[in-house]
Write a protein that holds these residues in place. Sequence first.
Motif, short mmCIF file in Angstrom:
data_model
loop_
_atom_site.label_atom_id
_atom_site.label_comp_id
_atom_site.label_asym_id
_atom_site.label_seq_id
_atom_site.Cartn_x
_atom_site.Cartn_y
_atom_site.Cartn_z
N ARG A 269 0.84 -1.18 -0.09
CA ARG A 269 -0.01 0.05 -0.03
C ARG A 269 0.83 1.21 -0.03
O ARG A 269 0.25 2.26 -0.66
CB ARG A 269 -1.07 -0.05 1.07
N CYS A 271 3.66 1.66 -1.49
CA CYS A 271 4.35 1.82 -2.65
C CYS A 271 3.32 2.27 -3.51
O CYS A 271 3.60 3.24 -4.55
CB CYS A 271 4.78 0.27 -3.23
N PHE A 272 2.16 1.82 -3.71
CA PHE A 272 1.14 2.24 -4.57
C PHE A 272 0.38 3.70 -4.02
O PHE A 272 -0.11 4.42 -5.15
CB PHE A 272 0.16 1.32 -4.78
N ASN A 273 0.72 4.02 -2.96
CA ASN A 273 0.12 5.39 -2.37
C ASN A 273 0.40 6.61 -3.21
O ASN A 273 1.57 6.52 -3.82
CB ASN A 273 0.35 5.71 -1.03
N SER A 275 -0.29 7.10 -6.26
CA SER A 275 0.15 6.51 -7.59
C SER A 275 1.57 6.30 -7.62
O SER A 275 2.13 6.22 -8.87
CB SER A 275 -0.22 7.48 -8.63
N GLY A 276 2.17 5.90 -6.72
CA GLY A 276 3.75 5.57 -6.67
C GLY A 276 4.45 6.61 -6.68
O GLY A 276 5.71 6.54 -6.83
N THR A 283 9.74 0.75 -2.82
CA THR A 283 9.48 0.18 -3.87
C THR A 283 10.29 -1.06 -4.38
O THR A 283 10.08 -1.85 -5.04
CB THR A 283 9.92 1.19 -5.06
N ALA A 303 -2.58 -5.28 -4.55
CA ALA A 303 -2.66 -4.47 -6.09
C ALA A 303 -3.99 -4.69 -6.61
O ALA A 303 -4.41 -3.83 -7.14
CB ALA A 303 -1.47 -5.20 -6.87
N THR A 306 -6.49 -2.65 -5.21
CA THR A 306 -6.27 -1.09 -5.40
C THR A 306 -7.20 -0.56 -6.25
O THR A 306 -7.00 -0.88 -7.51
CB THR A 306 -4.79 -0.83 -5.53
N GLY A 347 -0.71 -6.85 -12.95
CA GLY A 347 -0.73 -5.50 -13.44
C GLY A 347 -0.37 -5.78 -14.88
O GLY A 347 -0.48 -6.61 -15.82
N PRO A 363 -1.72 -0.87 -11.13
CA PRO A 363 -0.92 -1.33 -10.05
C PRO A 363 -0.25 -2.71 -10.32
O PRO A 363 -0.74 -3.60 -10.67
CB PRO A 363 -1.87 -1.55 -8.95
N PRO A 383 3.12 3.14 -9.76
CA PRO A 383 2.50 2.00 -8.70
C PRO A 383 3.10 0.59 -9.16
O PRO A 383 2.58 -0.05 -9.69
CB PRO A 383 1.19 2.13 -8.85
#
Length: 480
Positions: A269, A271-273, A275-276, A283, A303, A306, A347, A363, A383
Amino acid sequence: MNEHLSFYIDGKWVTPEGRQTLDVINPATEEPFARIALGTKSDADNAVAAAKRAFPSYSRATRQERLDLLNAVIEVYRKRHDDLAEAISQEMGAPMTLAKQAQAAAGLGHLTRVVEVLKTYEFEGAINNTLVVREPIGVVGLITPWNWPLNQIACKVGPALAAGCTMVLKPSEISPISALVFTEIMHEAGVPAGVYNLVNGDGPTVGEAISRHPDIDMVSFTGSTRAGILVAKAAADTVKRVHQELGGKSPNIILDDADLEAAITHGARGCFNNSGQSCNAPTRLLVPRNRQEEVAAIARRIAEATVVGDPRSADTTIGPVVSEVQFNRIQDLITAGIKEGATLVTGGLGRPEGLNRGFYVRPTVFADVTNDMRIAREEIFGPVLSILPYGSEEEAIAIANDTVYGLSSYVTSGDPERARRIARQIRAGMVHINGSRGDNAAPFGGYKQSGNGREWGRYGFEDYLEVKSMFGYLNAGKAA
């Protein structure tokens, strides 16, 4: 479309010297929603001249006068909080929840923190018969990025005001609207003319002019390492102080005694927050080799849960990335990961299903990543999570440190002492232990090509101060 074709110089909105403009694109729609003027070297010169004129007076403002000014800024900021969040969401695609609760809120947090620092900061101290004082460094140039626009503006402008500096701000031309709202806040709060100035423009023109200007005493830059090198080179001829917060490729070491479900969920989460698009995002996920399959399954689940979509939807987890250039760079690096032999867990290329417009990225999780792959070495700023297996604790530390970057890092273990021991061996400016959050009273910044200097709290405040020794000050009445 809203037009913002003025700059803020010497306490008023002024017409730029040049006529060039730029459309500001909403990354969710790929359509322009605003237009700004792009500054010239002459505009930067005018802003620097105003700041230079204001410095002698403002640098002598008392502690209480600076506190009163900062508190006035905070009061107006709170009033305009939703306007700032709206601007951030439109210009860089942050979901409204994130824009309100994290993006705009972070700026307010830095302003309130610097008030606490200024209240008790000791500007003078004695060493033998010498008085050592800290004074404002002078006129500062502030160059800020698009990914956390208000966070970076506030953590530069706040301490500059608190220290007694005057300043010229150049926000990113990709996300300039929140900076214009911030400038309205500064004006309404009664910042004295010339103390704060804003010139929009691109890096090669206005950024270069600020970095090179002989009347700028310090440049504080946040952005890519590539651009940071150019700023440092431009500043070198005038031997000004250069403060840089640059890129990152942060390792997230999960030890074999960690709660795997909780640690991988938290790390993915993170890492993806946004949009990365955070320089300190975790990462590179380093996990025990014999647990990689289990880790990949958890990361895949996170992922795929998300929700990528419209920033205005309450259901959206992450919005688009900021621009077509950024979208294409991420696609290129995903392609590189596949070609170099990493296992695509979920992804991949293209937009998420059902999203045919906007710079939306799927993601993405890769497993079986080795540290020589591009997706392990380059800052993707999207992400994309890379899972790197390791065999021993020593190998995990070696992989973590095998990078030109050194901004942030993460360690999770069921044994706090073990986590602390690992944290001490990581070559990075920050380590998050067992899921701990950042603290805006503590220093933010990195080692190696992640920059120099520190932001946030007392350490960030001191970057805006010079140190003076006055020898014999304490016994000046006696003969030498």
